[in-house]
Design a protein around this motif. Structure first.
Motif, PDB file in Angstrom:
ATOM      1  N   LEU A 193      -9.326  -5.290  -4.859  1.00  0.00           N
ATOM      2  CA  LEU A 193     -10.351  -4.331  -4.422  1.00  0.00           C
ATOM      3  C   LEU A 193      -9.921  -3.618  -3.147  1.00  0.00           C
ATOM      4  O   LEU A 193     -10.056  -2.404  -3.030  1.00  0.00           O
ATOM      5  N   GLY A 194      -9.391  -4.418  -2.214  1.00  0.00           N
ATOM      6  CA  GLY A 194      -8.978  -3.848  -0.944  1.00  0.00           C
ATOM      7  C   GLY A 194      -7.894  -2.808  -1.141  1.00  0.00           C
ATOM      8  O   GLY A 194      -7.968  -1.700  -0.602  1.00  0.00           O
ATOM      9  N   VAL A 195      -6.913  -3.149  -1.967  1.00  0.00           N
ATOM     10  CA  VAL A 195      -5.816  -2.212  -2.200  1.00  0.00           C
ATOM     11  C   VAL A 195      -6.323  -0.954  -2.897  1.00  0.00           C
ATOM     12  O   VAL A 195      -5.974   0.168  -2.539  1.00  0.00           O
ATOM     13  N   MET A 196      -7.202  -1.156  -3.875  1.00  0.00           N
ATOM     14  CA  MET A 196      -7.732   0.002  -4.605  1.00  0.00           C
ATOM     15  C   MET A 196      -8.508   0.937  -3.685  1.00  0.00           C
ATOM     16  O   MET A 196      -8.362   2.154  -3.737  1.00  0.00           O
ATOM     17  N   LEU A 197      -9.353   0.325  -2.825  1.00  0.00           N
ATOM     18  CA  LEU A 197     -10.176   1.147  -1.939  1.00  0.00           C
ATOM     19  C   LEU A 197      -9.323   1.971  -0.989  1.00  0.00           C
ATOM     20  O   LEU A 197      -9.663   3.090  -0.650  1.00  0.00           O
ATOM     21  N   LEU A 198      -8.215   1.394  -0.552  1.00  0.00           N
ATOM     22  CA  LEU A 198      -7.398   2.103   0.437  1.00  0.00           C
ATOM     23  C   LEU A 198      -6.273   2.883  -0.220  1.00  0.00           C
ATOM     24  O   LEU A 198      -5.458   3.481   0.470  1.00  0.00           O
ATOM     25  N   GLN A 199      -6.196   2.849  -1.551  1.00  0.00           N
ATOM     26  CA  GLN A 199      -5.110   3.573  -2.186  1.00  0.00           C
ATOM     27  C   GLN A 199      -5.660   4.621  -3.157  1.00  0.00           C
ATOM     28  O   GLN A 199      -5.721   5.799  -2.825  1.00  0.00           O
ATOM     29  N   GLU A 200      -6.132   4.165  -4.330  1.00  0.00           N
ATOM     30  CA  GLU A 200      -6.608   5.139  -5.304  1.00  0.00           C
ATOM     31  C   GLU A 200      -7.888   5.813  -4.846  1.00  0.00           C
ATOM     32  O   GLU A 200      -8.081   7.003  -5.037  1.00  0.00           O
ATOM     33  N   TYR A 201      -8.776   5.025  -4.272  1.00  0.00           N
ATOM     34  CA  TYR A 201     -10.086   5.557  -3.940  1.00  0.00           C
ATOM     35  C   TYR A 201     -10.241   5.816  -2.446  1.00  0.00           C
ATOM     36  O   TYR A 201     -11.335   5.723  -1.920  1.00  0.00           O
ATOM     37  N   LEU A 202      -9.138   6.164  -1.783  1.00  0.00           N
ATOM     38  CA  LEU A 202      -9.209   6.355  -0.334  1.00  0.00           C
ATOM     39  C   LEU A 202     -10.192   7.480   0.019  1.00  0.00           C
ATOM     40  O   LEU A 202     -10.981   7.345   0.955  1.00  0.00           O
ATOM     41  N   VAL A 203     -10.144   8.559  -0.739  1.00  0.00           N
ATOM     42  CA  VAL A 203     -11.031   9.686  -0.432  1.00  0.00           C
ATOM     43  C   VAL A 203     -12.486   9.265  -0.569  1.00  0.00           C
ATOM     44  O   VAL A 203     -13.322   9.563   0.288  1.00  0.00           O
ATOM     45  N   VAL A 204     -12.772   8.525  -1.670  1.00  0.00           N
ATOM     46  CA  VAL A 204     -14.142   8.062  -1.875  1.00  0.00           C
ATOM     47  C   VAL A 204     -14.572   7.149  -0.733  1.00  0.00           C
ATOM     48  O   VAL A 204     -15.690   7.234  -0.227  1.00  0.00           O
ATOM     49  N   PHE A 205     -13.653   6.293  -0.320  1.00  0.00           N
ATOM     50  CA  PHE A 205     -13.932   5.336   0.761  1.00  0.00           C
ATOM     51  C   PHE A 205     -14.274   6.073   2.052  1.00  0.00           C
ATOM     52  O   PHE A 205     -15.269   5.748   2.723  1.00  0.00           O
ATOM     53  N   GLU A 206     -13.452   7.078   2.383  1.00  0.00           N
ATOM     54  CA  GLU A 206     -13.713   7.849   3.604  1.00  0.00           C
ATOM     55  C   GLU A 206     -15.025   8.618   3.496  1.00  0.00           C
ATOM     56  O   GLU A 206     -15.793   8.712   4.450  1.00  0.00           O
ATOM     57  N   LEU A 207     -15.264   9.156   2.287  1.00  0.00           N
ATOM     58  CA  LEU A 207     -16.497   9.913   2.076  1.00  0.00           C
ATOM     59  C   LEU A 207     -17.712   9.007   2.248  1.00  0.00           C
ATOM     60  O   LEU A 207     -18.740   9.418   2.789  1.00  0.00           O
ATOM     61  N   LEU A 208     -17.572   7.747   1.816  1.00  0.00           N
ATOM     62  CA  LEU A 208     -18.665   6.792   2.000  1.00  0.00           C
ATOM     63  C   LEU A 208     -18.949   6.590   3.476  1.00  0.00           C
ATOM     64  O   LEU A 208     -20.106   6.432   3.876  1.00  0.00           O
ATOM     65  N   GLY A 209     -17.882   6.589   4.279  1.00  0.00           N
ATOM     66  CA  GLY A 209     -18.067   6.466   5.723  1.00  0.00           C
ATOM     67  C   GLY A 209     -18.947   7.587   6.245  1.00  0.00           C
ATOM     68  O   GLY A 209     -19.895   7.361   7.014  1.00  0.00           O
ATOM     69  N   ILE A 210     -18.633   8.819   5.808  1.00  0.00           N
ATOM     70  CA  ILE A 210     -19.432   9.966   6.255  1.00  0.00           C
ATOM     71  C   ILE A 210     -20.854   9.860   5.722  1.00  0.00           C
ATOM     72  O   ILE A 210     -21.823  10.168   6.419  1.00  0.00           O
ATOM     73  N   LEU A 211     -20.972   9.383   4.476  1.00  0.00           N
ATOM     74  CA  LEU A 211     -22.303   9.213   3.876  1.00  0.00           C
ATOM     75  C   LEU A 211     -23.155   8.289   4.735  1.00  0.00           C
ATOM     76  O   LEU A 211     -24.325   8.569   5.012  1.00  0.00           O
ATOM     77  N   LEU A 212     -22.550   7.184   5.201  1.00  0.00           N
ATOM     78  CA  LEU A 212     -23.309   6.243   6.028  1.00  0.00           C
ATOM     79  C   LEU A 212     -23.680   6.868   7.368  1.00  0.00           C
ATOM     80  O   LEU A 212     -24.778   6.663   7.879  1.00  0.00           O
ATOM     81  N   LEU A 213     -22.756   7.666   7.926  1.00  0.00           N
ATOM     82  CA  LEU A 213     -23.051   8.343   9.193  1.00  0.00           C
ATOM     83  C   LEU A 213     -24.235   9.284   9.023  1.00  0.00           C
ATOM     84  O   LEU A 213     -25.171   9.294   9.842  1.00  0.00           O
ATOM     85  N   LEU A 222       0.840  -1.193   0.000  1.00  0.00           N
ATOM     86  CA  LEU A 222       0.000   0.000   0.000  1.00  0.00           C
ATOM     87  C   LEU A 222       0.877   1.245   0.000  1.00  0.00           C
ATOM     88  O   LEU A 222       1.801   1.350   0.797  1.00  0.00           O
ATOM     89  N   SER A 223       0.597   2.165  -0.895  1.00  0.00           N
ATOM     90  CA  SER A 223       1.330   3.424  -0.828  1.00  0.00           C
ATOM     91  C   SER A 223       0.322   4.556  -0.675  1.00  0.00           C
ATOM     92  O   SER A 223      -0.264   5.020  -1.639  1.00  0.00           O
ATOM     93  N   ILE A 224       0.103   4.942   0.554  1.00  0.00           N
ATOM     94  CA  ILE A 224      -0.871   6.007   0.780  1.00  0.00           C
ATOM     95  C   ILE A 224      -0.185   7.268   1.262  1.00  0.00           C
ATOM     96  O   ILE A 224      -0.839   8.212   1.693  1.00  0.00           O
ATOM     97  N   ASN A 225       1.146   7.294   1.136  1.00  0.00           N
ATOM     98  CA  ASN A 225       1.844   8.497   1.586  1.00  0.00           C
ATOM     99  C   ASN A 225       1.461   9.717   0.771  1.00  0.00           C
ATOM    100  O   ASN A 225       1.448  10.831   1.274  1.00  0.00           O
ATOM    101  N   TYR A 226       1.118   9.481  -0.515  1.00  0.00           N
ATOM    102  CA  TYR A 226       0.775  10.625  -1.365  1.00  0.00           C
ATOM    103  C   TYR A 226      -0.393  11.406  -0.790  1.00  0.00           C
ATOM    104  O   TYR A 226      -0.480  12.620  -0.930  1.00  0.00           O
ATOM    105  N   ILE A 227      -1.294  10.677  -0.112  1.00  0.00           N
ATOM    106  CA  ILE A 227      -2.455  11.345   0.473  1.00  0.00           C
ATOM    107  C   ILE A 227      -2.018  12.331   1.552  1.00  0.00           C
ATOM    108  O   ILE A 227      -2.481  13.452   1.619  1.00  0.00           O
ATOM    109  N   LEU A 228      -1.086  11.876   2.377  1.00  0.00           N
ATOM    110  CA  LEU A 228      -0.641  12.735   3.477  1.00  0.00           C
ATOM    111  C   LEU A 228      -0.067  14.039   2.934  1.00  0.00           C
ATOM    112  O   LEU A 228      -0.284  15.102   3.490  1.00  0.00           O
TER     113      LEU A 228
END
Lengths: 502, 162
Positions: free
Chosen positions: B130-150, A3-9
């Motif tokens: 899927l897991g890697v994509m959700l936490l990498q490329e689509y991290l913002v979308v993933f977090e936003l979904l969390g707020i959406l559910l809240l 996982l490379s999520i450093n770019y986000i930070l």
């Protein structure tokens, strides 16, 4: 797999406004839990966090970059002055709406649910901030859903009357259908291009220059979703009922903030996805895939005409303003139909002014409804003699909404017509002008009730508290001043026309 | 027509037919049971497309969770089957013309479009990607979904409260 999520930070400082709003949501929920009995600190927290967000948004006027871009692809968000302007409109509207809510008797009635109220408002704000700068179809869809979901609940927030629940349910059903249609469009675009990023789609479709039936279908489907948000005909069916049934602060909020977010999304979608080049005079050369100009002109003429003519028969002020908001969506769409930077400038000026005058009109309607409990035009009889401040302000806001000098509404329409005539769209300009004449009738009809009907002994005298006077003046003075001295607003708009990449 | 096509058409027919009955039946309990077949058919299509994770999620959440809740709701509500559901048809001619035109348009699109295809072997499992994509490329979308559910949760609570 790593996982490379450093770019986000590293890129978190491009989404500071969104972060502040997200933190505020959590803060409001916890404040509501801990200080259960003292609800009056909720608006204070909201106002403070809006000011902080505003500060970070002003910072974004100097930025022009992608944010949250994973290695090897374009970013999820485009941070640019154009987005910053629309975020300012949203934040300004939210600020005023929270002041509205403190005064609204409808909202006061359900004071035990204020925690939910402010959380949902902030949910809407977060959705709108993301919609405005999103450059990825998936992010666009999710943030649009966040915006809609919060507004469905808010439309039926007070639960006092049947009308209220009807508004909420109608909004939910129409909204659900339109967002489903939009998602279908998005899936088709992904099917032909294999990408969800607007900038990547743009570079992928540069090669074939033919009208493409699939792309036309997908674009129309996506337009349906956005057209619903900006209440353009023929996707306007929900507008009158929801505007009438929802509490007035929420109605005002839907008519400004939600519309601003929708327009920002529409402009970004059309410009970024379909642009080929921009010539020296600022006209956009779009790809020959779908004829946006004709399409938008048709939608716009339909919205204007339908909105203005339907408003002629309305006796309820909220319904009247709902149809007027459909008509204004039509005028604003004309700015897009020009397909030039000058048209964009006109839209931005229009929105800056529209925010003041429309919020003002709703404020007066709310203050009168607080006292009389109705928005019926007959209850406005003779108010001009008993409540001069409210009546004069309402008159000025309505004259401004018509677009007569010396109010700011005139400047807004002026720049729109200049853009139209520059682009040699004379016929459309004439139609818009005729529509403005029609709109004069129903705005002035309200003034007739205020001033030309003598006050009866039972005509209520509506007192205005000090806070409300300040609020009225805050919206009234810009409406008048920008009508005469409009250089600052034009200069501000010139800074704001720049979209990322163009 | 190979075996994959046959399986696809089987699931497609199950999905389409049961969805048709969900809409047309006047008994809400039947409608809920037909929905079971719709969800099941969609899950089958997901499996056929190699989207194993989504297929399992479809089964667990829609069939196992949402539908069961729906059925409980239907069964526990008093006198729900005797309520006449108003399913009148208005303006049948304009509606038929509109739907017909749109269907024609859709069929034309389906026939003439060159969909983007990628020549790669289907991955054996998609969960990790899927897991890697959700936490990498689509991290913002993933977090936003969390707020959406809240927000959805808070909204639901607000509606349910008196």
């Amino acid at each position: 797999m790593e996982l490379s999520i450093n770019y986000i930070l590293n890129e978190l400082n491009f989404i500071k406004p969104e972060l502040v709003i997200s933190i505020s949501i959590v803060l409001i929920v916890f404040t509501d839990l801990i200080f259960d009995k003292r609800k009056q600190i909720l608006p204070v927290i909201s106002l403070i966090s809006l000011l902080i967000t505003g500060y970070f948004v002003i910072e974004q006027f100097g930025m022009n970059t992608f944010a949250i871009a994973p290695a090897g692809s374009k970013g999820m968000l485009a941070v640019d002055p154009f987005g910053a302007f629309f975020k300012m409109v949203v934040l300004f509207a939210s600020f005023i709406i929270i002041l509205f809510s403190i005064n609204s008797s409808e909202i006061k009635l359900s004071s035990d649910r204020h925690g939910e109220y402010y959380t949902l408002i902030f949910g809407m704000i977060l959705g709108m901030l993301f919609v405005i700068s999103a450059a990825d179809l998936i992010l666009i869809y999710i943030s649009l859903e966040l915006l809609s979901l919060s507004s469905y609940v808010l439309a039926g927030f007070t639960k006092q009357s049947l009308r209220n629940s009807e508004a909420s349910l109608k909004y939910l059903i129409y909204g659900g259908v339109s967002s489903g249609i939009m998602l279908f469009g998005i899936s088709i675009i992904y099917g032909i291009t294999g990408s969800t990023n607007l900038y990547e789609i743009n570079s992928l479709i540069q090669a074939p220059q033919l009208p493409n039936i699939t792309f036309i279908l997908a674009s129309i489907l996506i337009f349906t979703g956005i057209g619903f948000k900006i209440s353009a005909a023929p996707f306007h069916f929900w507008t009158p009922d929801v505007y009438e049934g929802a509490p007035i602060p929420i109605t005002a909020y839907l008519s400004i903030a939600s519309k601003a977010a929708g327009f920002a999304l529409l402009i970004r979608f059309v410009k970024v996805t379909f642009i080929q080049s921009i010539n020296t005079e600022g006209y956009w050369q779009l790809l020959n895939i779908i004829d946006w100009k004709t399409f938008v002109v048709l939608i716009s003429i339909l919205s204007m005409t339908l909105g203005n003519f339907a408003a002629l028969w309305q006796n309820n002020l909220k319904r009247l303003l709902a149809y007027s908001s459909i008509a204004h969506a039509g005028y604003l769409l004309l700015g897009l139909a020009v397909l030039s930077n000058q048209g964009l400038l006109a839209i931005i000026i229009y929105f800056a002014i529209y925010a003041f005058m429309n919020l003002g009109a709703f404020l007066i309607v709310m203050l009168i409804a607080n006292k009389t409990g109705s928005e019926d035009m007959d209850d406005y009889n003779g108010l001009g003699f008993t409540s001069p401040l409210l009546s004069v302000s309402l008159a000025i806001f309505f004259i401004s909404l018509t677009g007569l000098p010396p109010t700011a509404g005139f400047i807004a329409k002026l720049y729109l017509f200049i853009a139209l005539i520059d682009a040699e769209m004379i016929t459309v300009a004439v139609i818009a002008l005729l529509n403005t004449v029609v709109s004069l009738y129903y705005y002035v009809r309200v003034l007739k009730h205020l001033y030309l009907v003598k006050a009866e002994p039972d005509t209520p005298i509506i007192g205005v508290s000090a806070l409300n006077t300040v609020l009225i003046l805050m919206l009234l003075i810009p409406t008048l001043v920008f009508g005469i001295y409009f250089t600052p607003i034009v200069d501000f708009a010139k800074v704001s026309v720049s979209l990322l990449g163009f | 027509m190979n075996i994959y096509d046959a399986i696809f058409y089987l699931f497609a027919v199950v999905t389409g037919l049961s969805a048709f009955f969900v809409v047309t039946t006047r008994n809400i309990v039947y409608a809920a049971f037909f929905l079971l077949f719709t969800f099941f058919g969609v899950a089958g299509i997901y499996v056929l497309l190699g989207a194993d994770f989504i297929a399992i999620v479809q089964l667990i959440i829609y069939v196992g969770g949402i539908l069961i809740l729906l059925l409980f709701g239907v069964m526990l509500t008093n006198k729900i089957t005797s309520v006449q559901i108003k399913t009148g048809t208005l303006q049948i001619v304009p509606a038929a013309v509109g739907v017909g035109l749109f269907a024609g348009f859709l069929i034309a699109v389906l026939t003439y479009t060159e969909w983007k295809t990628v020549d790669t072997a289907l991955p054996l499992t998609t969960t990790e990607f899927l897991g890697v994509m959700l936490l990498q490329e689509y991290l913002v979308v993933f977090e936003l979904l969390g707020i959406l559910l809240l927000i959805a949760l808070i909204g639901a609570a607000s509606i349910a409260r008196r």
